[in-house]
Motif scaffolding. Structure first.
Motif, PDB file in Angstrom:
ATOM      1  N   MET A 207      78.242 -24.091 -14.447  1.00  0.00           N
ATOM      2  CA  MET A 207      78.745 -24.524 -13.065  1.00  0.00           C
ATOM      3  C   MET A 207      77.613 -24.650 -11.958  1.00  0.00           C
ATOM      4  O   MET A 207      77.265 -25.592 -11.411  1.00  0.00           O
ATOM      5  N   PRO A 208      76.587 -23.618 -11.926  1.00  0.00           N
ATOM      6  CA  PRO A 208      75.564 -23.837 -11.054  1.00  0.00           C
ATOM      7  C   PRO A 208      74.730 -25.134 -11.609  1.00  0.00           C
ATOM      8  O   PRO A 208      73.953 -25.818 -10.713  1.00  0.00           O
ATOM      9  N   ARG A 209      74.533 -25.459 -12.781  1.00  0.00           N
ATOM     10  CA  ARG A 209      73.696 -26.571 -13.130  1.00  0.00           C
ATOM     11  C   ARG A 209      74.269 -27.733 -12.718  1.00  0.00           C
ATOM     12  O   ARG A 209      73.570 -28.615 -12.382  1.00  0.00           O
ATOM     13  N   LEU A 210      75.647 -27.696 -12.540  1.00  0.00           N
ATOM     14  CA  LEU A 210      76.329 -28.983 -12.056  1.00  0.00           C
ATOM     15  C   LEU A 210      75.880 -29.126 -10.600  1.00  0.00           C
ATOM     16  O   LEU A 210      75.621 -30.046 -10.158  1.00  0.00           O
ATOM     17  N   THR A 211      76.359 -28.005  -9.741  1.00  0.00           N
ATOM     18  CA  THR A 211      76.044 -28.025  -8.447  1.00  0.00           C
ATOM     19  C   THR A 211      74.506 -28.487  -8.146  1.00  0.00           C
ATOM     20  O   THR A 211      74.495 -29.235  -7.158  1.00  0.00           O
ATOM     21  N   LEU A 212      73.546 -27.971  -8.927  1.00  0.00           N
ATOM     22  CA  LEU A 212      72.298 -28.109  -8.426  1.00  0.00           C
ATOM     23  C   LEU A 212      71.941 -29.574  -8.967  1.00  0.00           C
ATOM     24  O   LEU A 212      71.193 -30.248  -7.969  1.00  0.00           O
ATOM     25  N   GLY A 213      72.465 -30.323  -9.908  1.00  0.00           N
ATOM     26  CA  GLY A 213      72.098 -31.542 -10.178  1.00  0.00           C
ATOM     27  C   GLY A 213      72.731 -32.331  -8.971  1.00  0.00           C
ATOM     28  O   GLY A 213      72.227 -33.621  -8.701  1.00  0.00           O
ATOM     29  N   HIS A 214      73.714 -31.953  -8.256  1.00  0.00           N
ATOM     30  CA  HIS A 214      74.031 -33.052  -7.090  1.00  0.00           C
ATOM     31  C   HIS A 214      73.529 -32.393  -5.801  1.00  0.00           C
ATOM     32  O   HIS A 214      74.292 -32.966  -4.846  1.00  0.00           O
ATOM     33  N   SER A 215      72.792 -31.365  -5.718  1.00  0.00           N
ATOM     34  CA  SER A 215      72.378 -30.853  -4.494  1.00  0.00           C
ATOM     35  C   SER A 215      71.381 -31.612  -3.599  1.00  0.00           C
ATOM     36  O   SER A 215      71.048 -32.810  -4.317  1.00  0.00           O
TER      37      SER A 215
ATOM     38  N   MET B 141      67.054 -16.291 -16.560  1.00  0.00           N
ATOM     39  CA  MET B 141      67.107 -14.975 -16.949  1.00  0.00           C
ATOM     40  C   MET B 141      68.453 -14.370 -16.386  1.00  0.00           C
ATOM     41  O   MET B 141      69.123 -13.438 -17.106  1.00  0.00           O
ATOM     42  N   ASP B 142      68.722 -14.808 -15.097  1.00  0.00           N
ATOM     43  CA  ASP B 142      70.246 -14.170 -14.624  1.00  0.00           C
ATOM     44  C   ASP B 142      71.328 -14.811 -15.432  1.00  0.00           C
ATOM     45  O   ASP B 142      72.227 -13.918 -15.684  1.00  0.00           O
ATOM     46  N   MET B 143      71.310 -16.106 -15.647  1.00  0.00           N
ATOM     47  CA  MET B 143      72.339 -16.627 -16.573  1.00  0.00           C
ATOM     48  C   MET B 143      72.449 -16.215 -17.709  1.00  0.00           C
ATOM     49  O   MET B 143      73.565 -15.942 -18.456  1.00  0.00           O
ATOM     50  N   SER B 144      71.365 -15.635 -18.695  1.00  0.00           N
ATOM     51  CA  SER B 144      71.418 -14.933 -19.865  1.00  0.00           C
ATOM     52  C   SER B 144      71.802 -13.729 -19.581  1.00  0.00           C
ATOM     53  O   SER B 144      72.925 -13.202 -20.681  1.00  0.00           O
ATOM     54  N   THR B 145      71.650 -12.964 -18.532  1.00  0.00           N
ATOM     55  CA  THR B 145      72.256 -11.427 -18.609  1.00  0.00           C
ATOM     56  C   THR B 145      73.598 -11.492 -18.350  1.00  0.00           C
ATOM     57  O   THR B 145      74.338 -10.644 -18.735  1.00  0.00           O
ATOM     58  N   ILE B 146      74.003 -12.660 -17.526  1.00  0.00           N
ATOM     59  CA  ILE B 146      75.403 -12.827 -17.304  1.00  0.00           C
ATOM     60  C   ILE B 146      76.193 -13.103 -18.610  1.00  0.00           C
ATOM     61  O   ILE B 146      77.004 -12.264 -18.792  1.00  0.00           O
ATOM     62  N   ASP B 147      75.830 -14.068 -19.301  1.00  0.00           N
ATOM     63  CA  ASP B 147      76.505 -14.710 -20.740  1.00  0.00           C
ATOM     64  C   ASP B 147      76.335 -13.270 -21.426  1.00  0.00           C
ATOM     65  O   ASP B 147      77.476 -12.966 -22.350  1.00  0.00           O
ATOM     66  N   LEU B 148      75.117 -12.583 -21.733  1.00  0.00           N
ATOM     67  CA  LEU B 148      75.116 -11.536 -22.600  1.00  0.00           C
ATOM     68  C   LEU B 148      75.742 -10.168 -22.323  1.00  0.00           C
ATOM     69  O   LEU B 148      76.446  -9.541 -23.217  1.00  0.00           O
ATOM     70  N   TYR B 149      75.487  -9.686 -21.218  1.00  0.00           N
ATOM     71  CA  TYR B 149      75.862  -8.365 -20.783  1.00  0.00           C
ATOM     72  C   TYR B 149      76.878  -8.087 -19.894  1.00  0.00           C
ATOM     73  O   TYR B 149      77.564  -7.068 -19.618  1.00  0.00           O
TER      74      TYR B 149
ATOM     75  N   LEU C  81      74.961 -11.884 -10.934  1.00  0.00           N
ATOM     76  CA  LEU C  81      76.070 -12.826 -10.794  1.00  0.00           C
ATOM     77  C   LEU C  81      76.244 -13.519  -9.126  1.00  0.00           C
ATOM     78  O   LEU C  81      76.113 -14.821  -9.158  1.00  0.00           O
ATOM     79  N   ALA C  82      75.748 -12.500  -8.363  1.00  0.00           N
ATOM     80  CA  ALA C  82      75.722 -12.916  -7.196  1.00  0.00           C
ATOM     81  C   ALA C  82      74.747 -13.843  -6.731  1.00  0.00           C
ATOM     82  O   ALA C  82      74.827 -14.859  -6.003  1.00  0.00           O
ATOM     83  N   ARG C  83      73.553 -13.655  -7.331  1.00  0.00           N
ATOM     84  CA  ARG C  83      72.309 -14.594  -7.113  1.00  0.00           C
ATOM     85  C   ARG C  83      72.681 -15.977  -7.706  1.00  0.00           C
ATOM     86  O   ARG C  83      72.326 -17.006  -7.058  1.00  0.00           O
ATOM     87  N   VAL C  84      73.313 -16.034  -8.924  1.00  0.00           N
ATOM     88  CA  VAL C  84      73.672 -17.439  -9.590  1.00  0.00           C
ATOM     89  C   VAL C  84      74.782 -18.057  -8.636  1.00  0.00           C
ATOM     90  O   VAL C  84      74.873 -19.102  -8.678  1.00  0.00           O
ATOM     91  N   HIS C  85      75.902 -17.239  -8.168  1.00  0.00           N
ATOM     92  CA  HIS C  85      76.749 -17.610  -7.440  1.00  0.00           C
ATOM     93  C   HIS C  85      76.439 -18.367  -6.067  1.00  0.00           C
ATOM     94  O   HIS C  85      77.067 -19.568  -5.815  1.00  0.00           O
TER      95      HIS C  85
ATOM     96  N   TYR D  81      74.124 -20.228  -5.769  1.00  0.00           N
ATOM     97  CA  TYR D  81      73.843 -21.772  -6.210  1.00  0.00           C
ATOM     98  C   TYR D  81      75.084 -22.550  -6.389  1.00  0.00           C
ATOM     99  O   TYR D  81      74.847 -23.824  -6.563  1.00  0.00           O
ATOM    100  N   THR D  82      76.060 -22.067  -6.553  1.00  0.00           N
ATOM    101  CA  THR D  82      77.376 -22.686  -6.617  1.00  0.00           C
ATOM    102  C   THR D  82      77.841 -23.159  -5.331  1.00  0.00           C
ATOM    103  O   THR D  82      78.695 -24.106  -4.903  1.00  0.00           O
ATOM    104  N   SER D  83      77.248 -22.977  -4.045  1.00  0.00           N
ATOM    105  CA  SER D  83      77.659 -23.181  -2.842  1.00  0.00           C
ATOM    106  C   SER D  83      76.305 -23.960  -1.888  1.00  0.00           C
ATOM    107  O   SER D  83      76.539 -24.071  -0.788  1.00  0.00           O
ATOM    108  N   VAL D  84      75.500 -24.499  -2.851  1.00  0.00           N
ATOM    109  CA  VAL D  84      74.361 -25.277  -2.061  1.00  0.00           C
ATOM    110  C   VAL D  84      75.131 -26.588  -1.588  1.00  0.00           C
ATOM    111  O   VAL D  84      75.896 -27.097  -2.110  1.00  0.00           O
ATOM    112  N   THR D  85      74.335 -27.211  -0.434  1.00  0.00           N
ATOM    113  CA  THR D  85      74.929 -28.458   0.151  1.00  0.00           C
ATOM    114  C   THR D  85      74.895 -29.540  -0.918  1.00  0.00           C
ATOM    115  O   THR D  85      73.777 -29.757  -1.565  1.00  0.00           O
ATOM    116  N   GLN D  86      76.006 -30.238  -1.200  1.00  0.00           N
ATOM    117  CA  GLN D  86      76.065 -31.261  -2.047  1.00  0.00           C
ATOM    118  C   GLN D  86      75.963 -32.648  -1.473  1.00  0.00           C
ATOM    119  O   GLN D  86      76.186 -32.927  -0.451  1.00  0.00           O
TER     120      GLN D  86
END
Ligand SMILES: Nc1ncnc2c1ncn2[C@@H]1O[C@H](COP(=O)(O)OP(=O)(O)OP(=O)(O)O)[C@@H](O)[C@H]1O
Ligand SMILES: [Mg+2]
Length: 613
Positions: free
Chosen positions: A1-9, A28-36, A213-217, A219-224
């Protein structure tokens, strides 16, 4: 999701965010979210119940005053945990920020290793880097070890004290409670004591993962950016369609009345456009109905989506001539295989250009104002000029006067704050960004290459045949260089094109445009790093390889512009790109020095922008 929003930021996002921070969050943040994250949060919920149930049981069987005695104990433990959390969360952010700074520092040094070595600054860089790592480790240790220890120690002491009191009271009331009940209660209390440390560890872990999660989140609300596609602009989009040669309808070509016709089943399906550069659908017979592109290959559903006013501008290696394109389309599978040596499933790759820009792009810029977000001053303050279709315009002006910004505004990388940019009667604000950008081509001031092969850099979407790629490379004067490479077009380009010279990178970007043949080509200092001899031939390429394109070329070297008569020249002034107009090329102005004198005169006058052609 953040990868998508960054692509259109918006572009501003990347201006403000250090690369280390983005890397840190997306790796780092994404991998900790996915793994732990799931593991730690579900573990915490489990531990919560594992603690709650025995506690509830203990309080149910022990005397009521024991529960009363426990209340202040729970309150103190809760306050300790709050204090821990209020310190641990900011410390975690400190750790994340310091590791982002470390990564940014590392990436800066990696991209500027030559400068660092040139100035012999390795030791200073190493010390700074060690400082960054030190800060990061300090924050991590304090947070992950010290703070946890601080909390565990206090909770352990309190629990031991509480346990002791419970044991004493329980033993005094043994006869009333009964030995079995008392035994279970005291055993549970002992078990809970053993669980304190793993429970806190698990809960702190969950807290850290939630911070990630909050840090990555964020990036989901950056101006598009604005919408990539609008429903209305489907007819403006260019398309590339592939179908199997063996499934294609057999076609024949004939030349009649100065035009080329392509016949399918005895009927004229396509004919050449008036400029003889592309093919368009013919009226089909007496009912004056226009034919369908689907008739090129009945089994290819994509052809059905192509609006009937589109033009065919290329087929496999053939482009730029209706006759060549017609002949390529009409080749049988057998002749194709013999001619090109293809052995399996030969395809036809057909490029369709929308009728919007088929006759060239007429550009009208009306009172354009634009600037960079959060910078209140406009960089472009009321630019007004028009460029006729297929005209070549050179834009010259002092450093920082807004030439590149104007090209960015044309691509809507910076959105206009006022005024209009109209291309062939269509306001660029009203069409989708992808539609607009796919119709324009930019060779940027700083040539941009991706890690991958030369072929990938020239044709990232794999839509061109090898023949077209080779022709483009030849046009861009890169053929000799590519022939020296053992892998040719499969030569691997390193990060940002680091294993190519700056000039070669510029030529590759130019070859990309030769392939794409955009209707409006924007060149931003496209040949600034090329030696004078090569520049002359590249300039020649620029003049001849884009016969159908309207061109805006930013150039600093006046000689470049003066030597090429097809150009008209737009001068722009410092900070204000006031007004640009054209007037006929005077014989006297052909001399570069007289042109330079005009150039300087213009900059001293209040009317900062003027133009010669
Ligand atoms: N990303 C940005 N954020 C804020 N301001 C910017 C940004 N990029 C450029 N500017 C400002 O916009 C103005 C015009 O810059 P621009 O790059 O368009 O100049 P230019 O005419 O292309 O210069 P040059 O000849 O050096 O390439 C400059 O004052 C510059 O400081
Ligand atoms: Mg520039």
């Amino acid at each position: 999701m953040p990868r998508l929003t960054l692509g259109h930021s918006t572009d501003r996002f990347f201006d403000k965010q250090p690369v280390g921070r983005i890397m840190n969050r997306l790796t780092m943040d994404m991998s900790t979210i996915d793994l732990y994250l799931f593991m730690k949060v579900s573990g915490s919920v489990m531990i919560f119940f594992q603690t709650l149930v025995p506690l509830a049981y203990i309080h149910a069987i022990l005397p009521w005053y024991m529960s009363l005695f426990a209340l202040p104990f729970y309150y103190v433990v809760f306050m300790l945990y709050l204090r821990y959390q209020n310190t641990a969360v900011p410390l975690r952010y400190c750790f994340k920020t310091s590791s982002s700074i470390t990564q940014s520092h590392l990436s800066d040094v990696m991209t500027n290793t030559v400068v660092v070595r040139g100035f012999g600054e390795q030791n200073r860089i190493a010390v700074t880097y060690a400082g960054c790592v030190d800060n990061s480790v300090k924050a991590d240790l304090t947070d992950d070890r010290l703070m946890k220890r601080w909390l565990c120690n206090r909770v352990n002491y309190l629990w031991t004290f509480y346990n002791s009191i419970s044991y004493i009271i329980g033993l005094y009331n043994a006869s009333w409670l009964g030995p079995g009940t008392l035994g279970i209660a005291l055993t549970n209390l002992l078990l809970l004591e053993g669980m304190i440390e793993p429970s806190l560890e698990m809960m702190a872990g969950a807290l850290f993962e939630l911070i990630a999660l909050a840090r990555v989140h964020e990036y989901t609300s950056v101006t598009q950016e604005k919408a990539m596609y609008n429903v209305e602009d489907a007819k403006l989009r260019n398309h590339t369609v592939r179908f199997l040669r063996s499934k294609a309808t057999p076609l024949t070509v004939r030349e009649a009345d100065d035009r080329v016709e392509v016949l399918a089943n005895g009927k004229v399906l396509l004919h050449s456009t008036p400029d003889g550069r592309s093919l368009m659908l013919a009226d089909s017979g007496s009912d004056s109905q226009i034919g369908r592109f689907q008739d090129l290959c009945a089994t290819c559903a994509e052809l059905n989506q192509i609006p009937s006013l589109h033009h065919i501008v290329a087929a496999n290696d053939a482009s730029g001539s209706a006759k060549d394109i017609a002949q390529e389309l009409s080749r049988s599978a057998r002749s194709f295989m013999t001619a090109t040596g293809f052995t399996t499933q030969p395809q036809v790759v057909v490029e369709f250009q929308s009728s919007w820009l088929a006759d060239g792009a007429r550009l009208d810029i009306q009172d354009l104002r634009a600037g960079y977000a959060e910078v209140p001053q406009d960089v472009l303050k009321g630019v007004t000029f028009s460029v006729e279709p297929r005209m070549k315009v050179a834009v010259v002006g002092t450093t920082g006067c807004g030439k590149s910004s104007m090209l960015l505004a044309l691509l809507r990388i910076i959105e206009p704050r006022g005024g209009k940019i109209v291309i062939n009667g269509i306001d660029t604000q009203e069409i989708g960004l992808a539609t607009l950008r796919s119709s324009l081509g930019l060779v940027p001031q700083d040539p941009m290459l991706f890690t991958g092969t030369l072929r990938h850099n020239l044709d990232p979407f794999k839509v061109y045949t090898d023949g077209r790629i080779r022709k483009a490379v030849q046009y861009a004067h890169l053929e000799a260089f590519i022939n020296t490479l053992p892998l040719g077009l499969d030569h691997v380009v390193s990060d940002e094109g680091g294993n190519l010279s700056f000039g070669q990178r510029q030529l590759l970007c130019l070859a990309r445009m030769v392939l794409r043949q955009p209707a409006l080509l924007l060149l931003d200092e496209a040949t600034s790093a090329i030696d004078p001899a090569t520049q002359e031939s590249v300039q020649d390429t620029i003049n001849h390889a884009f016969p159908g394109s309207t061109m805006l070329a930013v150039a600093h070297r006046l000689e470049t512009i003066m030597e090429h008569r097809p150009y008209r020249v737009a001068l722009c002034g410092v900070g204000v790109f006031l007004r640009v107009s054209f007037w006929p090329w005077g014989a006297a102005d052909r001399n570069v020095w007289s042109f330079a004198a005009t150039f300087c005169r213009c900059f001293r006058t209040p009317v900062i922008a003027a133009c010669l052609s």
